[in-house]
Design a protein around this motif. Structure first.
Motif, PDB file in Angstrom:
ATOM      1  N   VAL A  99      11.343 -87.248  13.069  1.00 38.84           N
ATOM      2  CA  VAL A  99      10.185 -86.282  13.563  1.00 38.84           C
ATOM      3  C   VAL A  99      10.859 -85.415  14.600  1.00 38.84           C
ATOM      4  CG1 VAL A  99       7.986 -85.900  14.517  1.00 38.84           C
ATOM      5  CG2 VAL A  99       8.347 -87.572  12.644  1.00 38.84           C
ATOM      6  N   GLU A 100      11.303 -85.930  15.480  1.00 37.43           N
ATOM      7  CA  GLU A 100      11.822 -85.281  16.810  1.00 37.43           C
ATOM      8  C   GLU A 100      13.026 -84.221  16.304  1.00 37.43           C
ATOM      9  OE1 GLU A 100      10.627 -85.373  19.978  1.00 37.43           O
ATOM     10  OE2 GLU A 100       9.098 -86.430  18.855  1.00 37.43           O
ATOM     11  N   ASP A 101      13.757 -84.697  15.556  1.00 35.97           N
ATOM     12  CA  ASP A 101      14.925 -83.719  14.972  1.00 35.97           C
ATOM     13  C   ASP A 101      14.331 -82.210  14.311  1.00 35.97           C
ATOM     14  OD1 ASP A 101      16.710 -85.208  15.989  1.00 35.97           O
ATOM     15  OD2 ASP A 101      17.418 -85.924  13.889  1.00 35.97           O
ATOM     16  N   VAL A 102      13.111 -82.611  13.667  1.00 36.75           N
ATOM     17  CA  VAL A 102      12.469 -81.263  12.992  1.00 36.75           C
ATOM     18  C   VAL A 102      11.730 -80.558  14.071  1.00 36.75           C
ATOM     19  CG1 VAL A 102      10.728 -80.765  11.452  1.00 36.75           C
ATOM     20  CG2 VAL A 102      12.093 -82.502  11.028  1.00 36.75           C
ATOM     21  N   LYS A 103      11.190 -81.279  15.054  1.00 37.29           N
ATOM     22  CA  LYS A 103      10.647 -80.199  16.137  1.00 37.29           C
ATOM     23  C   LYS A 103      11.595 -79.491  16.859  1.00 37.29           C
ATOM     24  CE  LYS A 103       6.280 -83.049  16.554  1.00 37.29           C
ATOM     25  NZ  LYS A 103       5.277 -83.559  17.560  1.00 37.29           N
ATOM     26  N   LYS A 104      12.808 -80.301  17.053  1.00 42.29           N
ATOM     27  CA  LYS A 104      13.817 -79.425  17.966  1.00 42.29           C
ATOM     28  C   LYS A 104      14.362 -78.348  17.186  1.00 42.29           C
ATOM     29  CE  LYS A 104      15.476 -83.447  20.302  1.00 42.29           C
ATOM     30  NZ  LYS A 104      16.947 -84.700  20.515  1.00 42.29           N
ATOM     31  N   VAL A 105      14.482 -78.390  15.741  1.00 40.37           N
ATOM     32  CA  VAL A 105      14.823 -77.237  15.098  1.00 40.37           C
ATOM     33  C   VAL A 105      13.758 -75.996  15.153  1.00 40.37           C
ATOM     34  CG1 VAL A 105      15.158 -76.243  12.595  1.00 40.37           C
ATOM     35  CG2 VAL A 105      16.226 -78.386  13.425  1.00 40.37           C
ATOM     36  N   VAL A 106      12.392 -76.439  14.873  1.00 36.08           N
ATOM     37  CA  VAL A 106      11.414 -75.532  15.214  1.00 36.08           C
ATOM     38  C   VAL A 106      11.295 -74.973  16.542  1.00 36.08           C
ATOM     39  CG1 VAL A 106       8.843 -75.130  15.022  1.00 36.08           C
ATOM     40  CG2 VAL A 106      10.164 -76.461  13.322  1.00 36.08           C
ATOM     41  N   LEU A 107      11.713 -75.519  17.492  1.00 41.05           N
ATOM     42  CA  LEU A 107      11.699 -74.984  18.908  1.00 41.05           C
ATOM     43  C   LEU A 107      12.833 -74.055  19.125  1.00 41.05           C
ATOM     44  CD1 LEU A 107      10.638 -78.266  20.871  1.00 41.05           C
ATOM     45  CD2 LEU A 107       9.334 -76.198  20.801  1.00 41.05           C
ATOM     46  N   GLU A 108      14.197 -74.352  18.418  1.00 44.73           N
ATOM     47  CA  GLU A 108      15.090 -73.644  18.485  1.00 44.73           C
ATOM     48  C   GLU A 108      14.931 -72.227  17.830  1.00 44.73           C
ATOM     49  OE1 GLU A 108      18.903 -72.922  19.751  1.00 44.73           O
ATOM     50  OE2 GLU A 108      17.717 -74.444  20.170  1.00 44.73           O
ATOM     51  N   ILE A 109      14.066 -72.279  16.606  1.00 43.82           N
ATOM     52  CA  ILE A 109      13.801 -71.207  15.948  1.00 43.82           C
ATOM     53  C   ILE A 109      12.964 -70.087  16.983  1.00 43.82           C
ATOM     54  CG2 ILE A 109      12.487 -70.015  13.969  1.00 43.82           C
ATOM     55  CD1 ILE A 109      13.275 -72.515  12.414  1.00 43.82           C
ATOM     56  N   ILE A 110      12.004 -70.759  17.554  1.00 36.98           N
ATOM     57  CA  ILE A 110      11.217 -70.056  18.385  1.00 36.98           C
ATOM     58  C   ILE A 110      11.753 -69.418  19.550  1.00 36.98           C
ATOM     59  CG2 ILE A 110       9.309 -70.263  20.168  1.00 36.98           C
ATOM     60  CD1 ILE A 110       7.921 -72.255  18.133  1.00 36.98           C
ATOM     61  N   LEU A 111      12.891 -70.286  20.169  1.00 40.05           N
ATOM     62  CA  LEU A 111      13.502 -69.891  21.279  1.00 40.05           C
ATOM     63  C   LEU A 111      14.484 -68.414  20.691  1.00 40.05           C
ATOM     64  CD1 LEU A 111      14.464 -70.207  24.197  1.00 40.05           C
ATOM     65  CD2 LEU A 111      16.420 -71.776  22.982  1.00 40.05           C
ATOM     66  N   ILE A 112      15.299 -68.698  19.658  1.00 37.42           N
ATOM     67  CA  ILE A 112      15.756 -67.461  19.255  1.00 37.42           C
ATOM     68  C   ILE A 112      15.146 -66.284  19.046  1.00 37.42           C
ATOM     69  CG2 ILE A 112      17.184 -66.523  17.181  1.00 37.42           C
ATOM     70  CD1 ILE A 112      18.506 -69.459  17.221  1.00 37.42           C
ATOM     71  N   ILE A 113      14.035 -66.468  18.189  1.00 36.81           N
ATOM     72  CA  ILE A 113      13.190 -65.270  18.142  1.00 36.81           C
ATOM     73  C   ILE A 113      12.564 -64.729  19.560  1.00 36.81           C
ATOM     74  CG2 ILE A 113      10.753 -64.386  16.992  1.00 36.81           C
ATOM     75  CD1 ILE A 113      11.375 -66.513  14.831  1.00 36.81           C
ATOM     76  N   THR A 114      12.159 -65.500  20.327  1.00 35.09           N
ATOM     77  CA  THR A 114      11.290 -64.998  21.550  1.00 35.09           C
ATOM     78  C   THR A 114      12.636 -64.175  22.447  1.00 35.09           C
ATOM     79  OG1 THR A 114      11.530 -67.250  22.659  1.00 35.09           O
ATOM     80  CG2 THR A 114       9.665 -66.554  21.639  1.00 35.09           C
ATOM     81  N   HIS A 115      13.731 -65.012  22.450  1.00 34.24           N
ATOM     82  CA  HIS A 115      14.737 -64.203  23.316  1.00 34.24           C
ATOM     83  C   HIS A 115      15.008 -62.954  22.602  1.00 34.24           C
ATOM     84  CE1 HIS A 115      16.705 -67.919  25.629  1.00 34.24           C
ATOM     85  NE2 HIS A 115      15.339 -67.649  25.906  1.00 34.24           N
ATOM     86  N   GLY A 116      15.214 -62.746  21.177  1.00 28.99           N
ATOM     87  CA  GLY A 116      15.471 -61.555  20.483  1.00 28.99           C
ATOM     88  C   GLY A 116      14.574 -60.440  20.700  1.00 28.99           C
ATOM     89  N   LEU A 117      13.282 -60.971  21.047  1.00 36.69           N
ATOM     90  CA  LEU A 117      12.230 -59.973  21.303  1.00 36.69           C
ATOM     91  C   LEU A 117      12.326 -59.429  22.697  1.00 36.69           C
ATOM     92  CD1 LEU A 117       9.459 -61.499  19.324  1.00 36.69           C
ATOM     93  CD2 LEU A 117      10.754 -59.636  18.590  1.00 36.69           C
ATOM     94  N   GLN A 118      12.993 -59.889  23.649  1.00 38.36           N
ATOM     95  CA  GLN A 118      12.783 -59.410  25.098  1.00 38.36           C
ATOM     96  C   GLN A 118      13.428 -58.038  25.047  1.00 38.36           C
ATOM     97  OE1 GLN A 118      15.398 -62.434  27.275  1.00 38.36           O
ATOM     98  NE2 GLN A 118      13.508 -63.942  27.359  1.00 38.36           N
ATOM     99  N   THR A 119      14.005 -57.617  24.110  1.00 37.31           N
ATOM    100  CA  THR A 119      14.098 -56.085  24.416  1.00 37.31           C
ATOM    101  C   THR A 119      13.073 -55.307  23.849  1.00 37.31           C
ATOM    102  OG1 THR A 119      15.107 -56.110  21.963  1.00 37.31           O
ATOM    103  CG2 THR A 119      16.721 -56.464  23.616  1.00 37.31           C
ATOM    104  N   ASN A 120      11.811 -55.863  23.344  1.00 38.31           N
ATOM    105  CA  ASN A 120      10.780 -55.174  23.043  1.00 38.31           C
ATOM    106  C   ASN A 120       9.379 -55.682  23.461  1.00 38.31           C
ATOM    107  OD1 ASN A 120       8.694 -53.463  21.774  1.00 38.31           O
ATOM    108  ND2 ASN A 120       9.741 -53.468  19.773  1.00 38.31           N
ATOM    109  N   SER A 121       9.181 -55.277  24.599  1.00 32.98           N
ATOM    110  CA  SER A 121       7.960 -56.174  25.203  1.00 32.98           C
ATOM    111  C   SER A 121       6.509 -55.969  24.237  1.00 32.98           C
ATOM    112  CB  SER A 121       7.690 -55.961  26.613  1.00 32.98           C
ATOM    113  OG  SER A 121       7.542 -54.335  26.540  1.00 32.98           O
TER     114      SER A 121
END
Length: 523
Positions: free
Chosen positions: A341-363
């Motif tokens: 379970v923890e591995d799956v949650k880490k993957v989802v959190l990594e997806i969210i991290l990449i998307i949110t970082h990628g969106l910092q150029t467009n507030s």
């Protein structure tokens, strides 16, 4: 009120006492009468009595024998004797075996009887308060013992290698562990705990709520049964518990296991909790299982299933449709392989991290579903107790980002208008939902739901309706054959075209065309 039984072989005495005395003034109530000791004992056996007022000399069973029987079998009952001047030897005998006092029948009206009643009432109230006090002390002691056991079980979960405390020494002879997962938090664990202790002794059982949605319990195994009978009995108890708690708290999962005398109790409980939580994550609710029937956790690395560089590029391009596609591919693999379970949650959190970082150029693009920072992401992910909840949470955030983008580029109505214009220009081609969604920059699922919400029709019905409308124009304005009309509006099969046309217009295309030409000739 103190419940009183009057015993005398003379009816006039019984009725006189009942009527003469203001019993309520002493917090007393005469609840019954008897003509002799035998009748009195039958009454005492059938209903609660706290005070017996009895004559000494009676037929069958006299007052002495009645007092002896009462004090032997019901020591809490107070006995007061009614006597005559020549009964003092009998009175002494009755006092020796436990009677609380006596009154001469000749002195019933001089205040002696009322004094004894007053004293008896006072002593009874004192005993009642003392009884309540001791009961309260016993209850507090019991609660303290249960609380101590709960803390000891909590310590065993945190440190499985710890030794078994003396308070839980019965564990060494074997126990049954039960792990509970609740879909909805119970309003109170009191009723759940009550049902648990209906199958487990409080002397050799512990129930411990772990949080708002989880609990664990254990109780001693029965010694007198064979192993087969013991296992059958334990399974039946768990089935009963599952049924009763489901009625109280709604959908639940119950996982159980039996531990032998050689097992390390802490490790057994930790494993029970972890396997139960793992099974709940992938299988939702409504399960009653022996934890040994749960398969081992998958060992694949979920991070290796995702192309992280592609995800970064797609985020910069705001290509939500493709992002969902690669997430779908990832989650289809994980649903089959079922990693920890923890591995799956880490993957989802990594997806969210990449998307949110990628969106910092467009507030202008943001979603509050995932929270406002990394700490929020982690805390919200912890609360997702099932695979379905976790994935839906991720997609809900992506959908909000799509929504934000559609507003940013002119609003969702403008986007759908752009889609309809595209369909108006290309209806004669083999266009699909995917084609139109890609044209307006939205994912297929998001575009489909928004299209229907705004137009009132799903994509296919709208496209067919549009093609039939264009076909009617051609049938009215040209002499094209039915086959040619079908091809020009995007139908490769003229028979299918004719069937749909009739469904929409009530007549086939040939009849429609003939009626139009007939009308024109008439004009």
């Amino acid at each position: 009120m103190l419940k009183v039984l009057i015993v005398d072989d003379e009816l006039i005495v019984r009725k006189g006492l009942r009527a003469y005395v203001n019993w309520k003034a002493y917090d007393m109530e005469v609840v019954s009468e008897a003509a002799n000791g035998e009748q009195a004992l039958e009454i005492i056996n059938q209903q609660p009595i706290e005070l017996v007022i009895t004559d000494i000399r009676m037929p069958l069973v006299d007052g002495i024998e009645l007092t002896r029987a009462v004090k032997e079998n019901y020591p809490h009952i107070t006995v007061i004797l009614l006597t005559c001047y020549d009964d003092f030897s009998l009175v002494k005998e009755a006092l020796d075996i436990g009677a609380s006092g006596y009154v001469l029948k000749t002195e019933l009206e001089d205040g002696s009887f009322e004094s004894i009643l007053k004293k008896t009432s006072k002593e009874w109230k004192k005993r009642q308060k003392e009884g309540e006090y001791y009961k309260r002390l016993e209850k507090e002691a019991e609660n303290s013992r249960l609380l101590l056991r709960e803390k000891q079980v909590q310590s065993m979960l945190e440190d499985p290698s710890s030794s078994i405390p003396d308070e839980l020494d019965w564990i060494e002879n074997g126990f049954v562990g039960i792990y509970f997962e609740f879909l909805c938090s119970p309003n109170s664990f009191v009723e759940v705990e009550k049902q648990f202790y209906a199958i487990a002794s409080k002397d050799k059982g512990v129930f411990l709520p772990l949080d708002d949605y989880r609990a664990i319990g254990l109780f001693a195994r029965e010694k007198e049964y064979s192993e087969m009978k013991r296992t059958t009995y334990e399974q039946e108890q768990c089935r009963k518990l599952f049924g009763k708690i489901t009625k109280i708290a709604g959908e639940i999962n119950i996982y159980y296991c039996a531990s032998s005398t050689n097992d390390k109790a802490g490790h057994v409980l930790r494993s029970l909790k972890e396997k139960g939580a793992y099974h709940t994550f992938y299988n939702e609710f409504g399960h009653l299982l022996d934890v040994h029937s749960i398969p081992q956790q998958g060992i694949s690395d979920p991070f290796a299933k995702m192309d992280w560089q592609e995800l970064r590029q797609l985020t910069l391009m705001r290509d939500w449709a493709r992002i969902k596609d690669i997430c779908d591919e990832l989650f289809s693999h994980l649903a089959i392989e079922k990693p920890p379970v923890e591995d799956v949650k880490k993957v989802v959190l990594e997806i969210i991290l990449i998307i949110t970082h990628g969106l910092q150029t467009n507030s202008n693009l943001l979603t509050l579903t995932w929270g406002s920072n990394r700490f929020d992401n982690i805390e919200l992910a912890k609360k997702k107790r099932t695979y379905k909840q976790l994935i839906e949470w991720l997609y809900e955030g992506i959908n909000e980002l799509e929504d934000s983008r559609s507003v940013f580029i002119g609003g969702i109505n403008s986007v759908i208008s752009k889609a309809i214009s595209y369909m108006e220009r290309n209806y004669m081609l083999e266009i699909t939902l995917e084609d139109v969604a890609e044209h307006v920059g939205l994912s297929k699922s998001y575009f489909s739901s928004r299209f229907k919400k705004i137009t009132g029709e799903n994509f296919i019905d709208y496209l067919i309706s549009l093609r039939i409308k264009k076909a009617k124009q051609l049938l009215q304005e040209t002499d094209l054959k039915i086959l040619e009309v079908a091809e020009k509006v995007g139908f490769n099969d003229p028979r299918y075209f004719a069937k749909l046309f009739k469904r929409f217009e009530g007549v086939g295309p040939k009849q429609f065309q003939e009626s139009v030409h007939l009308y024109d000739a008439y004009k």
